[in-house]
Motif scaffolding. Sequence first.
Motif, short mmCIF file in Angstrom:
data_model
loop_
_atom_site.label_atom_id
_atom_site.label_comp_id
_atom_site.label_asym_id
_atom_site.label_seq_id
_atom_site.Cartn_x
_atom_site.Cartn_y
_atom_site.Cartn_z
N LYS A 143 -67.62 68.50 -13.33
CA LYS A 143 -66.54 68.81 -14.92
C LYS A 143 -66.18 70.22 -15.25
CE LYS A 143 -70.83 66.06 -16.40
NZ LYS A 143 -71.74 66.54 -17.44
N MET A 200 -62.70 73.21 -14.82
CA MET A 200 -61.75 72.60 -16.16
C MET A 200 -60.51 73.75 -14.92
SD MET A 200 -62.30 70.66 -18.73
CE MET A 200 -60.99 71.48 -19.35
N LYS A 249 -55.23 68.54 -17.94
CA LYS A 249 -56.26 68.58 -19.28
C LYS A 249 -57.01 67.57 -18.93
CE LYS A 249 -53.24 64.22 -19.86
NZ LYS A 249 -53.31 63.22 -20.35
N ASP A 250 -57.17 67.07 -17.77
CA ASP A 250 -58.99 66.51 -17.07
C ASP A 250 -59.64 66.66 -16.44
OD1 ASP A 250 -57.56 63.63 -18.21
OD2 ASP A 250 -55.96 63.23 -16.63
N THR A 251 -60.79 66.76 -16.04
CA THR A 251 -61.53 67.91 -15.87
C THR A 251 -61.23 67.28 -14.16
OG1 THR A 251 -62.92 65.94 -15.72
CG2 THR A 251 -63.61 67.10 -17.49
#
Length: 194
Positions: free
Chosen positions: A156, A158, A163-165
């Motif tokens: 998870k 960032m 844009k994605d984890t």
Amino acid sequence: LTVGENTRMAFVYLKATGGVATKEKMYEVRMIEAKRHGIVRGTYHYLSSQDSVDDQLRNFFGTAQWAPGDLPPALDLEWSDDIIKKYGVEQMRSMALEWLEKVEEQMRVRPIIYTNQTIWDNYLNDPRFKKYKYWIAGYEMRPDRNEWKIWQKSKKGMISGCKDTIDINLYCGDYDAFKQYLESVVKPEHLLNQ
């Protein structure tokens, strides 16, 4: 290490291939960009239960890049319990060992195994796997054995520009130990089978 506007990052593993048909479209670009930004990079292959190891190796060798200073190639071994029951534990072990041994022979570098704690504990506690290091996915707690080199502690994360984890991975040791590990993965020919 600061990468553009991103947080500190020392290394990244990038998926090159999976099975016989998957070749990551952005793999080459990501490898180039990681090197350009001074990030140590590694390459991995997802081992499919449905394809022959030789066919998967053709896919991997035709795609993967490795150079001294990179992390060792990784075998992503994440078969579900249903797949393991269908094909058998020994089939999984033999396919994994065949891939590992042939990558080591061809690339002259000992691969690392990416898996989770359950597969590690229940299926890879075989003496034939003792010479390999592990990259363990464990989101609840730190791996409980000493053979791991990399711990994937979260999926998870960032980072700026994505844009994605992303997965968060930690090396077992300080930066000097990390550099020594990178130097140690290339084995002289007479040590490769030990």
